[in-house]
Design an enzyme around this catalytic site. Structure first.
Site, PDB file in Angstrom:
ATOM      1  CB  ILE A  19      38.538  46.336  42.200  1.00 25.64           C
ATOM      2  CG1 ILE A  19      38.289  46.145  43.702  1.00 25.64           C
ATOM      3  CG2 ILE A  19      37.410  45.695  41.395  1.00 25.64           C
ATOM      4  CD1 ILE A  19      37.109  46.934  44.215  1.00 25.64           C
ATOM      5  CD  GLU A  20      37.735  48.577  37.604  1.00 24.34           C
ATOM      6  OE1 GLU A  20      37.759  48.383  36.382  1.00 24.34           O
ATOM      7  OE2 GLU A  20      36.771  48.267  38.317  1.00 24.34           O
ATOM      8  CB  SER A  21      44.612  47.309  36.898  1.00 24.40           C
ATOM      9  OG  SER A  21      45.108  48.079  37.994  1.00 24.40           O
TER      10      SER A  21
END
Length: 248
Positions: A19-21
Site C-alpha cells: 500500500i505504502e510504496s
C-alpha cells in the site's frame, strides 16, 4: 526474526509495504519526507531507530540520535543523512516497521482490552496510535456509528475514506472493513508462484513458491550477495528479502 519476536503478522507487513510504496524500497513521497518501503517520515524513522536500532546492530545510529523539545535530531548532518538513508534498505526498513507495529500493538491492546488485528495496526499507521485507539474504542462500542464527526480534521483531509461517493458518512465498521480489504489485497500480491529467469533453479524451473525461493536463495546468497531475477526483479528480490528477514 522480527515477525516472530514481535508477534506482528508477516502478511500485515507485506500488505502495508504494498500500500505504502508498491514494494519500491526507494520510494519517496512528493509532499513529505516519507521514504522507503514503509514511507517513514524523518521523525518517525529517527524515533524507531533510537528505540530499536541497537537490537539490529545499529547502536552507532541510535547513539547519535538525540531529543529536544519532543523532536529527534542528529548533530552531524552527514551522519543524519546516513541514518535516514537506511529507510531505503529493505531488511532494515522491514524490521523497523515490525518493531514500530509491535509498539503500536502493545499500546492498542492495553487500551482496548483485546487483541489488536492487522487492520488495527494499519489504522494506527493512518491515524496515529492515539487516534487509532480512539477510533477502535468507538468502533467496539458502536460499530455502526459514523466516524467523521469524531475525526473532523481527518475526514476533511481524507473524504474518500470517511465518505462514500454520494457524500454519505461511512460507519466505523465500513472504514475498518475497507482498510482490511486493502491490506488483504496487498498481502495477496506475492502469494503465488513467481517467475525467475535463472538456470540454476532445480531442473531448470522457471516458477517457484516464495518459501522455496527462500531456501534456494539462502544457500546461494552465502556465496553471491546480489541475485538477478526476472521478469520482475525488484518485486521478486524484495519478496525474498522480506521473507528471509522476517522469518516467514
Amino acid at each position: 526474526m522480527a515477525s516472530r519476536r514481535t508477534g506482528v503478522d508477516f502478511s500485515y507487513l507485506l500488505g502495508q509495504a504494498k500500500i505504502e510504496s508498491s514494494l519500491n524500497p526507494t520510494a519517496r513521497a512528493a509532499t513529505s519526507s516519507a521514504t522507503g518501503l514503509y514511507q517513514f517520515i524523518d521523525q518517525s524513522w529517527l524515533a524507531v531507530i533510537d528505540k530499536h536500532g541497537a537490537q539490529y546492530g545499529l547502536g552507532w545510529a541510535a547513539d547519535a540520535i538525540q531529543q529536544s523539545g519532543g523532536r529527534y535530531y542528529v548533530a552531524d548532518p552527514n551522519l543524519r543523512q546516513q541514518i535516514l538513508d537506511l529507510r531505503k534498505h529493505p531488511e532494515t526498513a522491514s524490521v523497523m516497521a515490525a518493531e514500530h507495529a509491535a509498539d503500536n500493538k502493545a499500546y492498542l491492546e492495553s487500551r482496548l482490552g483485546r487483541e489488536a488485528q492487522p487492520v488495527d495496526l494499519y489504522l494506527a499507521h493512518f491515524l496515529g496510535v492515539g487516534g487509532a485507539a480512539k477510533f477502535l474504542s468507538a468502533h467496539d462500542s458502536n460499530p455502526d456509528a459514523t466516524a467523521a464527526s469524531l475525526f473532523p480534521a481527518a475526514a476533511r483531509a481524507n473524504r474518500s475514506i470517511f465518505y462514500d461517493k454520494s457524500g454519505h458518512p461511512r460507519s466505523f465498521t465500513e472504514i475498518r472493513d475497507r482498510f482490511a480489504a486493502k491490506l488483504q489485497k496487498g498481502s495477496d500480491t506475492l502469494g503465488g508462484p513467481v517467475q525467475y529467469a535463472d538456470a540454476a533453479l532445480p531442473d531448470g524451473a522457471k516458477a517457484v513458491q516464495p518459501a522455496d525461493y527462500v531456501r534456494i536463495e539462502t544457500q546461494r546468497l552465502s556465496q553471491q550477495p546480489d541475485v538477478t531475477v526476472a521478469p520482475q526483479p525488484q518485486t521478486a528480490r524484495l519478496a525474498y528479502l522480506m521473507l528471509a528477514t522476517l522469518g516467514r
